[in-house]
Scaffold this motif. Structure first.
Motif, mmCIF file in Angstrom:
data_model
loop_
_atom_site.group_PDB
_atom_site.id
_atom_site.type_symbol
_atom_site.label_atom_id
_atom_site.label_comp_id
_atom_site.label_asym_id
_atom_site.label_seq_id
_atom_site.Cartn_x
_atom_site.Cartn_y
_atom_site.Cartn_z
ATOM 1 N N GLU A 77 16.451 54.894 37.305
ATOM 2 C CA GLU A 77 15.852 55.385 38.567
ATOM 3 C C GLU A 77 16.895 55.718 39.627
ATOM 4 O OE1 GLU A 77 15.785 52.372 37.458
ATOM 5 O OE2 GLU A 77 13.774 51.677 36.981
ATOM 6 N N ASN A 78 18.126 55.186 39.484
ATOM 7 C CA ASN A 78 18.934 54.979 40.676
ATOM 8 C C ASN A 78 20.207 55.800 40.860
ATOM 9 O OD1 ASN A 78 17.902 51.662 40.217
ATOM 10 N ND2 ASN A 78 17.236 52.986 41.883
ATOM 11 N N ALA A 79 20.351 56.932 40.211
ATOM 12 C CA ALA A 79 21.598 57.700 40.394
ATOM 13 C C ALA A 79 21.789 58.056 41.868
ATOM 14 C CB ALA A 79 21.570 58.966 39.552
ATOM 15 N N ALA A 80 20.721 58.472 42.524
ATOM 16 C CA ALA A 80 20.825 58.871 43.938
ATOM 17 C C ALA A 80 21.132 57.662 44.815
ATOM 18 C CB ALA A 80 19.521 59.535 44.385
ATOM 19 N N THR A 81 20.457 56.536 44.543
ATOM 20 C CA THR A 81 20.641 55.335 45.365
ATOM 21 C C THR A 81 22.077 54.810 45.261
ATOM 22 O OG1 THR A 81 18.451 54.821 44.541
ATOM 23 C CG2 THR A 81 19.487 53.176 45.947
ATOM 24 N N ALA A 82 22.602 54.763 44.028
ATOM 25 C CA ALA A 82 23.939 54.194 43.822
ATOM 26 C C ALA A 82 25.001 55.012 44.544
ATOM 27 C CB ALA A 82 24.245 54.119 42.322
ATOM 28 N N VAL A 83 24.937 56.323 44.386
ATOM 29 C CA VAL A 83 26.013 57.133 44.973
ATOM 30 C C VAL A 83 25.869 57.213 46.489
ATOM 31 C CG1 VAL A 83 25.252 59.573 45.004
ATOM 32 C CG2 VAL A 83 27.546 58.987 44.236
ATOM 33 N N LEU A 125 15.315 59.503 44.719
ATOM 34 C CA LEU A 125 15.942 60.768 45.115
ATOM 35 C C LEU A 125 15.338 61.245 46.439
ATOM 36 C CD1 LEU A 125 17.571 63.396 44.728
ATOM 37 C CD2 LEU A 125 15.760 64.205 43.192
ATOM 38 N N SER A 126 14.020 61.197 46.525
ATOM 39 C CA SER A 126 13.339 61.628 47.749
ATOM 40 C C SER A 126 13.855 60.837 48.955
ATOM 41 C CB SER A 126 11.823 61.439 47.578
ATOM 42 O OG SER A 126 11.157 61.714 48.779
ATOM 43 N N GLY A 127 13.990 59.523 48.790
ATOM 44 C CA GLY A 127 14.472 58.680 49.891
ATOM 45 C C GLY A 127 15.891 59.037 50.303
ATOM 46 N N GLN A 176 0.472 70.809 30.815
ATOM 47 C CA GLN A 176 0.714 70.930 32.265
ATOM 48 C C GLN A 176 1.800 71.965 32.545
ATOM 49 O OE1 GLN A 176 -1.375 69.097 33.923
ATOM 50 N NE2 GLN A 176 -1.982 67.984 32.071
ATOM 51 N N LYS A 177 1.703 72.565 33.738
ATOM 52 C CA LYS A 177 2.788 73.462 34.145
ATOM 53 C C LYS A 177 3.936 72.630 34.717
ATOM 54 C CE LYS A 177 -0.084 77.448 34.949
ATOM 55 N NZ LYS A 177 -0.656 78.402 35.903
ATOM 56 N N LYS A 178 5.136 73.187 34.615
ATOM 57 C CA LYS A 178 6.338 72.486 35.099
ATOM 58 C C LYS A 178 6.256 72.226 36.607
ATOM 59 C CE LYS A 178 11.330 73.083 35.124
ATOM 60 N NZ LYS A 178 12.400 73.232 34.175
ATOM 61 N N LYS A 179 6.669 71.042 37.011
ATOM 62 C CA LYS A 179 6.706 70.692 38.441
ATOM 63 C C LYS A 179 7.737 71.571 39.157
ATOM 64 C CE LYS A 179 6.657 66.150 39.617
ATOM 65 N NZ LYS A 179 7.254 64.790 39.755
ATOM 66 N N ASP A 180 7.420 72.027 40.363
ATOM 67 C CA ASP A 180 8.344 72.898 41.102
ATOM 68 C C ASP A 180 9.272 72.041 41.975
ATOM 69 O OD1 ASP A 180 9.698 74.793 42.529
ATOM 70 O OD2 ASP A 180 7.932 76.005 42.995
ATOM 71 N N MET A 181 10.322 71.539 41.343
ATOM 72 C CA MET A 181 11.232 70.617 42.025
ATOM 73 C C MET A 181 12.025 71.316 43.137
ATOM 74 S SD MET A 181 11.614 67.486 41.656
ATOM 75 C CE MET A 181 12.682 66.208 42.175
ATOM 76 N N MET A 182 12.345 72.593 42.929
ATOM 77 C CA MET A 182 13.079 73.337 43.959
ATOM 78 C C MET A 182 12.268 73.350 45.260
ATOM 79 S SD MET A 182 16.013 74.753 43.041
ATOM 80 C CE MET A 182 16.160 76.305 43.944
ATOM 81 N N ALA A 183 10.981 73.667 45.146
ATOM 82 C CA ALA A 183 10.126 73.725 46.346
ATOM 83 C C ALA A 183 10.015 72.349 46.988
ATOM 84 C CB ALA A 183 8.743 74.252 45.964
ATOM 85 N N ILE A 184 9.917 71.312 46.153
ATOM 86 C CA ILE A 184 9.767 69.949 46.682
ATOM 87 C C ILE A 184 11.027 69.526 47.443
ATOM 88 C CG2 ILE A 184 9.521 67.514 46.015
ATOM 89 C CD1 ILE A 184 7.796 68.547 43.626
ATOM 90 N N ALA A 217 22.386 66.146 52.368
ATOM 91 C CA ALA A 217 21.930 65.961 50.983
ATOM 92 C C ALA A 217 21.588 67.308 50.350
ATOM 93 C CB ALA A 217 20.707 65.059 50.975
ATOM 94 N N CYS A 218 22.286 67.645 49.266
ATOM 95 C CA CYS A 218 22.071 68.924 48.588
ATOM 96 C C CYS A 218 21.516 68.666 47.194
ATOM 97 C CB CYS A 218 23.380 69.702 48.485
ATOM 98 S SG CYS A 218 24.106 70.019 50.103
ATOM 99 N N PHE A 219 20.651 69.553 46.746
ATOM 100 C CA PHE A 219 20.029 69.377 45.422
ATOM 101 C C PHE A 219 20.256 70.624 44.581
ATOM 102 C CE2 PHE A 219 16.502 70.184 42.509
ATOM 103 C CZ PHE A 219 16.502 69.014 41.769
#
Ligand SMILES: Cc1ncc(C[n+]2csc(CCOP(=O)(O)OP(=O)(O)O)c2C)c(N)n1
Ligand code: SF4
Ligand SMILES: [Mg+2]
Length: 317
Positions: A77-83, A125-127, A176-184, A217-219
């Motif tokens: 779960e934690n790649a974003a949290t650790a870095v 990641l959201s946090g 299901q259709k793919k989640k739109d992570m870019m928009a999120i 924060a860049c994605f």
């Protein structure tokens, strides 16, 4: 930031060897191409985190490591949290003047698979993005949980056959259709969000450099072709990725400050989605008469998404 020149591929790809060979990723796996490209595009020090997934298990087999840089392995779960924890500590120590070299440039980067990014690490990641840490998160999007046997994730496209959404006489596979992570991610107000692909290496390097240079924060979502689960010959990784970008299944674009959208790559000739699907075993069943309607539906979805991107780019809102 110390930027590496991206004029010449040979020079670029050998300047900064910070992911050593002899790792255990499958031959033809795009994960290592993407990671090496990130590391080659800057001379700055890097602090990298990777959560569990193909990249981590294949590059750090105890007691060996392929990482010639600061590298943290952390839970799924934690790649974003650790870095971002490391980034916060670095900021605090810089303020207090307790760093060995106060002025050494450092960039913080997290790598996560789509399973961790779109599903299991999504909340973390959201946090991290919402808190506005100065880091870059790179999703290695191979559209399935590859490391554990090819289960579907919320990045898996409709119609694809996976081990938990298998195609057969009663199913065309993923429903299901793919989640739109870019928009999120753009909706979080992230200063820089981009979708990139390793076949367009210069665009990818420039996108990585932009993300590293941008404060906050860049994605980045990267298409990472998976020879094992997409079922194509390992020598065809870049050819399949060409089909992904030129059919517009993976459009290449960026969103700045949550709203300004720029298309970064326009194929000279847009190819049919059928050519992309036909190159991979995971879509083989769609060519049977009872499932052919799914190919038409996927083409329609891809066309509509491209139209939406173009309108948003033109609208400059
Ligand atoms: C909380 C938790 N759930 C499940 C797992 C098991 N697990 C380890 S790697 C993995 C798949 C990783 O998929 P993805 O993030 O897409 O990366 P890929 O291997 O495809 O590159 C899973 C399900 C785990 N380690 N921790
Ligand atoms: S299973 Fe796929 S993602 Fe994992 S190492 Fe092999 S090609 Fe790469
Ligand atoms: Mg994956």
């Amino acid at each position: 930031m110390a930027i590496t020149s991206i004029k010449n591929l040979k020079e670029f790809s050998t300047t900064n060897e910070r992911l050593e060979g002899a790792h255990l990723l499958c031959p033809g796996c795009a994960h290592s191409m993407i990671v090496r490209e990130l590391m080659n595009c800057t001379d700055d020090n890097l602090v990298i985190s990777s959560n569990t997934g193909c990249l981590e298990v294949s590059t750090a087999v105890y007691p060996y490591t392929s990482w010639d840089t600061s590298w943290i392995h952390i839970g799924f779960e934690n790649a974003a949290t650790a870095v971002t924890g490391a980034e916060a500590m670095h900021k605090a120590r810089k303020r207090k003047g307790t760093l060995k070299d106060q002025d050494a440039p450092v960039k913080f980067v997290a790598f996560g698979g789509d399973g961790s990014t779109y599903d299991i690490g999504f909340q973390w990641l959201s946090g991290a993005v919402e808190r506005g840490h100065d880091f870059t998160y790179i999703c290695l999007d191979n559209e399935n949980y590859a490391n554990t046997g090819g289960q579907r994730s919320s990045a898996t496209p409709i119609g694809s056959s996976t081990s938990t959404a298998p195609a057969g006489s009663h199913s065309y596979g993923e429903k299901q259709k793919k989640k739109d992570m870019m928009a999120i991610m753009a909706a979080h107000g992230a200063p820089y969000v981009a979708q990139l692909a390793p076949n367009k290496w210069k665009i990818m390097a420039k996108g990585f450099q932009k993300a590293l240079e941008t404060e906050g924060a860049c994605f980045i979502n990267t298409v990472s072709a998976c020879t094992t689960e997409w079922k194509f010959d390992p020598k065809d990784t870049i050819a399949v990725t060409d089909l992904a970008t030129d059919s517009l299944m993976f459009p290449i674009y960026e969103i700045i400050d949550g709203h300004e959208l720029n298309i970064l790559y326009r194929p000279k000739k847009i190819i049919s989605i059928e050519d992309y699907l036909g190159a991979q075993g995971r879509y083989k069943h769609l060519f049977k008469p009872q499932y052919r309607h799914m190919i038409e539906q996927i083409q329609k979805d891809v066309d509509n998404y491209w139209t939406m991107l173009q309108r948003r780019e033109e609208a400059r809102i």
